[in-house]
Design a protein around this motif. Sequence first.
Motif, PDB file in Angstrom:
ATOM      1  N   LEU A  17       1.416  -4.475 -11.056  1.00 58.05           N
ATOM      2  CA  LEU A  17       0.588  -4.829  -9.904  1.00 58.05           C
ATOM      3  C   LEU A  17       1.456  -4.796  -8.670  1.00 58.05           C
ATOM      4  O   LEU A  17       2.569  -5.334  -8.672  1.00 58.05           O
ATOM      5  CB  LEU A  17      -0.030  -6.208 -10.124  1.00 58.05           C
ATOM      6  N   ARG A  18       0.968  -4.145  -7.598  1.00 58.74           N
ATOM      7  CA  ARG A  18       1.696  -4.071  -6.330  1.00 58.74           C
ATOM      8  C   ARG A  18       0.745  -4.445  -5.195  1.00 58.74           C
ATOM      9  O   ARG A  18      -0.309  -3.819  -5.042  1.00 58.74           O
ATOM     10  CB  ARG A  18       2.255  -2.654  -6.094  1.00 58.74           C
ATOM     11  N   ALA A  19       1.131  -5.467  -4.427  1.00 62.62           N
ATOM     12  CA  ALA A  19       0.332  -5.928  -3.286  1.00 62.62           C
ATOM     13  C   ALA A  19       1.046  -5.512  -2.006  1.00 62.62           C
ATOM     14  O   ALA A  19       2.138  -6.001  -1.693  1.00 62.62           O
ATOM     15  CB  ALA A  19       0.138  -7.436  -3.334  1.00 62.62           C
ATOM     16  N   GLU A  20       0.453  -4.614  -1.264  1.00 65.01           N
ATOM     17  CA  GLU A  20       1.069  -4.051  -0.053  1.00 65.01           C
ATOM     18  C   GLU A  20       0.874  -4.985   1.143  1.00 65.01           C
ATOM     19  O   GLU A  20      -0.165  -5.626   1.286  1.00 65.01           O
ATOM     20  CB  GLU A  20       0.422  -2.688   0.227  1.00 65.01           C
ATOM     21  N   TYR A  21       1.900  -5.065   1.970  1.00 64.76           N
ATOM     22  CA  TYR A  21       1.802  -5.859   3.199  1.00 64.76           C
ATOM     23  C   TYR A  21       2.748  -5.270   4.247  1.00 64.76           C
ATOM     24  O   TYR A  21       3.773  -4.666   3.892  1.00 64.76           O
ATOM     25  CB  TYR A  21       2.136  -7.333   2.927  1.00 64.76           C
ATOM     26  N   PRO A  22       2.451  -5.429   5.546  1.00 70.60           N
ATOM     27  CA  PRO A  22       1.155  -5.875   6.088  1.00 70.60           C
ATOM     28  C   PRO A  22       0.155  -4.734   6.083  1.00 70.60           C
ATOM     29  O   PRO A  22       0.508  -3.588   5.782  1.00 70.60           O
ATOM     30  CB  PRO A  22       1.523  -6.281   7.510  1.00 70.60           C
ATOM     31  N   ALA A  23      -1.091  -5.043   6.427  1.00 71.59           N
ATOM     32  CA  ALA A  23      -2.121  -4.015   6.502  1.00 71.59           C
ATOM     33  C   ALA A  23      -1.928  -3.176   7.758  1.00 71.59           C
ATOM     34  O   ALA A  23      -1.064  -3.447   8.602  1.00 71.59           O
ATOM     35  CB  ALA A  23      -3.512  -4.659   6.485  1.00 71.59           C
TER      36      ALA A  23
END
Length: 752
Positions: free
Chosen positions: A455-461
């Motif tokens: 799982l990879r959560a990208e930041y910032p949008a």
Amino acid sequence: MSVPRPFALMQTEDQWLRAFHEDTAIEAGVVQLAIVKDTVPNVECPQQQNAAGLAFDQQCRLYHSFPEQGRVERQLWDTSEPAEPFDLFTATSPQLSGDFHSVAVPDSALQEPRGLAVDFDNRLYIAESAAKRILIFDLWNRRLLHSIFVSGHPLDLEVKGNTVIAVLAAPAALVELETYKKPRPLQLPADVKNPSRVAVSPEGEIFVLDNACTKTAHVVCYTRPKIFEVYDLADDFAFASDIEFLPGPILVIARRPNQDFLQFRIGTTTIEEMPPLKARDYDGQGIVRTPDDRIGFFTSHGFRHAVAARVRYKLSGRVITYQLDSGEFRTVWGRLFLDACIPQDTNIRVACVATDDPPEDEETLPRRLPDNVTEATIFRPDLSPPMLPLSLVPANINWLLHRREAGRELPFTPYAQNDLFQTYEAPILTSPGRYLWVALELTGNTRFTPKLRSLRAEYPAHNYLRRLPKIFSREEQLLSLLGLQDSGQEELQQLPSKVFSQNEQPPSFLHRYLAIFDGFMNELDGPATTRHVLLDPAATHAEVLDWLAGFVGLVLDERWPVPVQRAILAQAAWLFRFRGTVPGITRFLEIYTGSQVFLIEKFRLRGLGNLGEPGGPESRAILGAGFRVGGAIAQQDFNPLSGSVEDAFDTHAHRFSAIIPAVLSAEQLDVVRHILDVHRPAHTLVDICTVDAGIRVGQRLHVGLTSIIGRSGGFSTLQAGSSLLGRGSIIGRPGAGTRLEGSRLGKDSRVG
């Protein structure tokens, strides 16, 4: 050109174990739905005194004991035309019977033979329970070597390195045996009262089955007695009849007749339950590991193998991650990427929660291990990020995923060959916040389960909204969220300022819509920003190696393994600079073979010494690479084999030997020849000497280089129909008594 955005990652098994699991499992670091355990059938378990022994010898022949009949049978295993089982010990005289013949010892039937074991020297150990002794039978020479009397009734035997572990009853004990040494007692773990079976893991750990075939049966590890006590496994171990190990290490537990075998992967910090094995018509008297690493057992119809059982998965399960940190407050999180395998009729849904200030002094979601992990040792649990506060746990997890047609979002990271996992993405729909928790719901159809690897959560949008005119972004966004599309500018100005902050929390439709173009731009900018990776032989993917080799004029051989291709590419400039020289050829061969290589030039072996008479030959020896003991170099050499003088130019000029102290396959030998043909000087001749060729006095024998004696000599036991006399085969085996303190005069060794 945009800079690749950072992301918070969950990928390793240690990370997933620190999360919250409900009706999920972990298989080799992959999250999936848990398996539904079958109910225990109401079948009587045979008494433990009827348990039999099973063992394989070095020739893959199976030995099976029959305690009530006092005999041990031997039969061929896994052949197209199996022979009839043969009684290994008979009271009659020997009779020839094809591949098998009887042995005249002992003269009477065995007294309740139980456990069997065959060590690396092909010696069969037989636990004669009623006689309180263990027989040691040499299968090569077909004779009884020794009888070891023990204090109790031996029940089971297992090989551990060069020794054998025996389980005794009345009194209960655990002993370690060698052929001609006294048994060494081993202290039983405190929880073991009635040991019945023993198994040794590939790492050498001893596991004991206590109270076999009873409701209180349990397994205890000798070096880690408390390994199974963290979680209650009484229902799983109930009525266990035998234990065995497979590579992994995987502990297999046989239970009642016709009941599936359980499997547990024993790790250093975890115990992971694996899918069971189907054991149709299992007689309940014992199991054995076959030479091809399967589990075998006996039925009323003969010997069979356990197969993977058809499993049933739970319909749904949840995983909630621990706290993911972006490092900055008021972070607007971008997209969520999952590497997952989602079969038809299964799905994965997500929900996200973000905040800057988690509620203090509020109870958080407890960490819960997967259903199949019975024990897990978390290193530094104090460093585990906090879990989600209970007040923020999402009630509904219903946001769907989109499968990326372009593959991974990471540049130059293609899927591995035959990889069933694909990359899915979804926008992170939550309010801005530094800390993020991701909730995932896995749903299946009992036959198939979705699987999640990372799982990879990208930041910032993206910040495209700030780049648009306000007439297209801020005002239209606010009106759309408040349902005031028909309101005028005066009504909008009368809204309190706090409305802006409250309604800017959830991402708008326009923000999500622009994320599509943001992803497209990143897919274009990412490879351009990281294009330098293509020029690194160690980092680029295998498909680019041929293209990269063209920059230095090198043609890669398809027979070279990928790591060898990368190493040769990294050193190509140096290898071409020294092409045709001893260092260059040596290094090239060392990269391919992975072992030290010696090149001996024949002209260095010339010499003629004086031993009293002019022209008399002098013996010479080569010690190491390039060190010579002998006389002066001369134009002619004396050949001690033919007794004549040979011309040194014809025998030594432009010739060299490549000595590779390794066993090479036919393909590897062809590759070595090709490398030498391409990179050696054209006017030279070369001989290749490997360990397979063996050593010959007067030929290919150099002290310290080719004088390698042992199993690596390339010789194997002669087999009818597949070997030739004098062609790398031997008949029989070395006799016993080759180990210090392990022989007895008159028994297994003799003088002269």
